[in-house]
Design an enzyme around this catalytic site. Sequence first.
Site, PDB file in Angstrom:
ATOM      1  CB  ALA A 168       2.282   1.194   4.488  1.00  0.00           C
ATOM      2  N   PRO A 177       2.010  -1.891  -0.752  1.00  0.00           N
ATOM      3  CG  PRO A 177       3.319  -1.012   0.964  1.00  0.00           C
ATOM      4  CD  PRO A 177       2.687  -0.657  -0.342  1.00  0.00           C
ATOM      5  CG  ASN A 178       1.752  -5.470   3.859  1.00  0.00           C
ATOM      6  OD1 ASN A 178       2.420  -6.498   3.805  1.00  0.00           O
ATOM      7  ND2 ASN A 178       2.173  -4.375   4.468  1.00  0.00           N
ATOM      8  CG  ASP A 196       8.130  14.138  -5.875  1.00  0.00           C
ATOM      9  OD1 ASP A 196       7.223  14.912  -5.496  1.00  0.00           O
ATOM     10  OD2 ASP A 196       9.286  14.167  -5.408  1.00  0.00           O
ATOM     11  NE  ARG A 243      -6.668   1.485  10.105  1.00  0.00           N
ATOM     12  CZ  ARG A 243      -5.882   0.747   9.343  1.00  0.00           C
ATOM     13  NH1 ARG A 243      -6.020   0.774   8.026  1.00  0.00           N
ATOM     14  NH2 ARG A 243      -4.971  -0.026   9.869  1.00  0.00           N
ATOM     15  CD  GLU A 248      -5.215   9.104  -1.043  1.00  0.00           C
ATOM     16  OE1 GLU A 248      -4.689   8.693   0.002  1.00  0.00           O
ATOM     17  OE2 GLU A 248      -5.406  10.326  -1.279  1.00  0.00           O
ATOM     18  CE1 TYR A 285      -6.745  -2.554   5.570  1.00  0.00           C
ATOM     19  CE2 TYR A 285      -5.736  -4.152   7.050  1.00  0.00           C
ATOM     20  CZ  TYR A 285      -5.794  -2.876   6.522  1.00  0.00           C
ATOM     21  OH  TYR A 285      -4.901  -1.926   6.941  1.00  0.00           O
ATOM     22  NE  ARG A 326      -2.821   2.298   9.947  1.00  0.00           N
ATOM     23  CZ  ARG A 326      -2.002   1.470   9.301  1.00  0.00           C
ATOM     24  NH1 ARG A 326      -1.736   1.669   8.034  1.00  0.00           N
ATOM     25  NH2 ARG A 326      -1.453   0.462   9.931  1.00  0.00           N
ATOM     26  CG  HIS A 376      -6.802   4.709   1.423  1.00  0.00           C
ATOM     27  ND1 HIS A 376      -5.531   4.193   1.436  1.00  0.00           N
ATOM     28  CD2 HIS A 376      -6.687   5.999   1.033  1.00  0.00           C
ATOM     29  CE1 HIS A 376      -4.679   5.130   1.078  1.00  0.00           C
ATOM     30  NE2 HIS A 376      -5.353   6.235   0.824  1.00  0.00           N
ATOM     31  NE  ARG A 428      -2.185  -5.589   6.231  1.00  0.00           N
ATOM     32  CZ  ARG A 428      -2.196  -4.342   5.838  1.00  0.00           C
ATOM     33  NH1 ARG A 428      -2.596  -4.033   4.628  1.00  0.00           N
ATOM     34  NH2 ARG A 428      -1.773  -3.395   6.636  1.00  0.00           N
ATOM     35  CG  ASN A 440      -4.898   1.239  -1.393  1.00  0.00           C
ATOM     36  OD1 ASN A 440      -4.146   1.827  -0.621  1.00  0.00           O
ATOM     37  ND2 ASN A 440      -5.795   0.366  -0.977  1.00  0.00           N
ATOM     38  CG  HIS A 469       0.177   6.855   5.935  1.00  0.00           C
ATOM     39  ND1 HIS A 469      -1.050   7.465   5.787  1.00  0.00           N
ATOM     40  CD2 HIS A 469      -0.082   5.521   5.921  1.00  0.00           C
ATOM     41  CE1 HIS A 469      -1.997   6.534   5.706  1.00  0.00           C
ATOM     42  NE2 HIS A 469      -1.427   5.358   5.781  1.00  0.00           N
TER      43      HIS A 469
END
Length: 157
Positions: free
Chosen positions: A82, A15-16, A92, A112, A103, A28, A116, A105, A23, A79, A85
């Site tokens: 949100a 998301p986002n 799964d 942060r 992964e 970012y 997070r 980010h 944003r 990535n 977390h």
Amino acid sequence: MNRKRGLRILFLDGPNLNVLGDREPSMYGRETLADIRGAVTAAARSEGATVAFFQSNHEGEIVERLQSAKRRFDGVVINPAAYTHTSVAIRDALLYSGLPAIEVHLTNPARREEFRKVSLVEDVVVGRICGVGGYGYTLALLALLRHLRREGARGQA
């Protein structure tokens, strides 16, 4: 067979991330998701790999994409944003896929907010790249390709 060719990598964004560039640019930056994807595509081409991209603001869509990746891709760069977390479901589905994953980010979660600092996927990925902005996606691609070439393309159908 040239092991440098033909590896298929799925990039999944949560998301986002579709609003990167607008944003919180102080956190970012101004780079957009399209900019990041362009750089990744160029790096993949030079490495003889194929990449596909998917972004969703909806947890279930990410889960479904991971499930369908099982026989279509050799590895995943994810990535979860949100959902990093909060989502046991994404964790799964990543496990179900059986695919090696990195992964990534844009920022460093360890620097942060306290919430997070917890990643529900960090123990099921082969590596984690954080805090270097969009360049982290290219690094994740290269790291995953190296892993696949070293370990053998276990995700290949």
